[in-house]
Design a protein around this motif. Sequence first.
Motif, PDB file in Angstrom:
ATOM      1  N   GLY A   1      44.223  56.246  70.539  1.00 54.48           N
ATOM      2  CA  GLY A   1      44.968  57.143  69.682  1.00 54.48           C
ATOM      3  C   GLY A   1      45.935  56.474  68.740  1.00 54.48           C
ATOM      4  N   ILE A   2      46.028  55.153  68.780  1.00 54.05           N
ATOM      5  CA  ILE A   2      46.965  54.425  67.918  1.00 54.05           C
ATOM      6  C   ILE A   2      46.204  53.824  66.740  1.00 54.05           C
ATOM      7  N   LEU A   3      46.730  54.007  65.541  1.00 54.26           N
ATOM      8  CA  LEU A   3      46.092  53.477  64.334  1.00 54.26           C
ATOM      9  C   LEU A   3      46.472  52.014  64.125  1.00 54.26           C
ATOM     10  N   PHE A   4      45.482  51.188  63.810  1.00 58.26           N
ATOM     11  CA  PHE A   4      45.704  49.779  63.526  1.00 58.26           C
ATOM     12  C   PHE A   4      45.096  49.423  62.179  1.00 58.26           C
ATOM     13  N   TYR A   5      45.745  48.506  61.477  1.00 52.51           N
ATOM     14  CA  TYR A   5      45.163  47.868  60.306  1.00 52.51           C
ATOM     15  C   TYR A   5      44.786  46.444  60.716  1.00 52.51           C
ATOM     16  N   ARG A   6      43.541  46.071  60.473  1.00 53.45           N
ATOM     17  CA  ARG A   6      43.104  44.710  60.804  1.00 53.45           C
ATOM     18  C   ARG A   6      43.105  43.838  59.551  1.00 53.45           C
ATOM     19  N   TYR A   7      43.712  42.646  59.710  1.00 53.91           N
ATOM     20  CA  TYR A   7      43.717  41.623  58.662  1.00 53.91           C
ATOM     21  C   TYR A   7      43.041  40.374  59.216  1.00 53.91           C
ATOM     22  N   ASN A   8      42.269  39.688  58.385  1.00 57.24           N
ATOM     23  CA  ASN A   8      41.614  38.479  58.878  1.00 57.24           C
ATOM     24  C   ASN A   8      41.584  37.374  57.833  1.00 57.24           C
ATOM     25  N   VAL A   9      41.441  36.149  58.322  1.00 60.46           N
ATOM     26  CA  VAL A   9      41.271  34.984  57.442  1.00 60.46           C
ATOM     27  C   VAL A   9      39.820  34.961  56.986  1.00 60.46           C
ATOM     28  N   THR A  10      39.619  34.930  55.690  1.00 58.76           N
ATOM     29  CA  THR A  10      38.266  34.929  55.157  1.00 58.76           C
ATOM     30  C   THR A  10      37.825  33.508  54.810  1.00 58.76           C
ATOM     31  N   GLU A  11      36.557  33.384  54.549  1.00 54.01           N
ATOM     32  CA  GLU A  11      35.982  32.090  54.169  1.00 54.01           C
ATOM     33  C   GLU A  11      36.623  31.550  52.893  1.00 54.01           C
TER      34      GLU A  11
ATOM     35  N   HIS B   1      36.084  25.153  49.414  1.00 53.30           N
ATOM     36  CA  HIS B   1      36.276  23.963  48.573  1.00 53.30           C
ATOM     37  C   HIS B   1      36.865  24.396  47.228  1.00 53.30           C
ATOM     38  N   PRO B   2      37.694  23.546  46.605  1.00 52.76           N
ATOM     39  CA  PRO B   2      38.306  23.905  45.318  1.00 52.76           C
ATOM     40  C   PRO B   2      37.312  24.295  44.226  1.00 52.76           C
ATOM     41  N   SER B   3      36.069  23.852  44.338  1.00 55.30           N
ATOM     42  CA  SER B   3      35.075  24.266  43.350  1.00 55.30           C
ATOM     43  C   SER B   3      34.781  25.759  43.446  1.00 55.30           C
ATOM     44  N   ILE B   4      35.122  26.364  44.583  1.00 57.37           N
ATOM     45  CA  ILE B   4      34.938  27.803  44.788  1.00 57.37           C
ATOM     46  C   ILE B   4      36.274  28.535  44.684  1.00 57.37           C
ATOM     47  N   ASN B   5      37.289  28.004  45.340  1.00 56.38           N
ATOM     48  CA  ASN B   5      38.644  28.570  45.297  1.00 56.38           C
ATOM     49  C   ASN B   5      39.547  27.559  44.601  1.00 56.38           C
TER      50      ASN B   5
ATOM     51  N   PHE C   1      46.063  21.788  47.180  1.00 54.19           N
ATOM     52  CA  PHE C   1      46.222  21.315  48.556  1.00 54.19           C
ATOM     53  C   PHE C   1      45.415  20.041  48.824  1.00 54.19           C
ATOM     54  N   CYS C   2      44.886  19.434  47.776  1.00 49.99           N
ATOM     55  CA  CYS C   2      44.237  18.126  47.921  1.00 49.99           C
ATOM     56  C   CYS C   2      45.340  17.071  48.032  1.00 49.99           C
TER      57      CYS C   2
END
Length: 404
Positions: free
Chosen positions: A292-302, A307-311, A317-318
């Motif tokens: 009966g308790i509402l939760f919001y889920r947060y997660n670490v994504t890929e 790699h910096p070529s994607i993000n 952070f290099c």
Amino acid sequence: MKKSNRLWCCGILGVCLTVIGAILLPGLGIVVTKLLATEMALTEGSSLWDSFLYTPVPVYFQIWVWNLTNPEHFLNGEVPHMEQLGPYTYRLVMFKENIQENENSTVSFTSPTGYVYMDDMSVGPSSDVFTTVNVVAFTAASVARGYGNTSDENILRLLHLLSKAEVLMTVSVHEFLWGYEEPYLKYINDQFDASLPTKFGVFIGSNMTSDSVWTVNSGVDDISKLNIIDNVDGKKSLNYWRSEYANMLNGTDGTYMHPELDQEKDNRIYIYVGIICRSAYLDYESKYKKEGILFYRYNVTEYLLAHPSINQDNYDFCDIEGNCPPGGLINITMCNYGAPLFGSLPHFLYGDEELSINVSGMNPSEEEHRIYLDKDPLTGATMIVQIRAQLNFKVGQYDNLSRA
């Protein structure tokens, strides 16, 4: 009174109540918001204060170690095969001390943590042994190579030989965490009467101690800033990374944030993570109810570890020369005294293929190895959290680390 008149009166009363309700409900929301702001502020006497001082629920810290099962083959240049051993479980005793409420609506404190071994929640005693690399030896070799000074490397070669240190070692879980007799330190201490500690351990000296003073917003003046970090050890930012953005101390420590979360406005939350020397973020995933308790889920994504070529944000952070690790790794060498340490998710989850090619025994599972936390959206408190992390040690070939 006739029946028709009674119905009419009831009808009028119903309309009146509806109108009154429409007027009161927005006002009631304001009252609830003000009440939450008062009770959730980090100030003595608030509802949050006691749970802020002493963690009210059991918190456990579980460790798995990687046992090198083919040491001779590894030393001859073959891919290391790693066997996971664990869990070895500690109950954490977490509390705040040296508390000071400041005039600028902030609170300063230290956070000692105690570790109590839990036999009944562990795979075996902490005296279980495993084989791993000599962390101190490879750290010294990496630092000496970084200096690019031949005399330093020659000194290290001599120290390695005279101390009779090995490049691999077999050590108990307890010793690895809390301290074992380290050959380099012991030799230096014996030969030069240096009065140095002769033990090394990953967590040595950290049981029931706290090195950092945290200062966070109390939320008294603005509840939206509740628990947001103001500074750590008096510093408003870090100095490890290549840009102002990367060095920012964003977010909270992950325990509390402002009440009345909005899944759209609060779709990304920031947390400062000391072990990786940077702030990181978790993205809103879903909402669900449990008992009966509402939760919001947060997660670490890929994307966070990409790699910096994607993000592109991860270029910051290099290392200082601009050398970037493969996707899935965070280089934390610069904040660990030059030790070639890299953080990742367990089993290199979300890591580039080259990571799994260079080591065997990894079996990443998103269900088992990802990071997530579940928040109560009304109070902003974290109710359920699963934090998984893997510390990796980069091993290279060093001529000054000859085998004994």
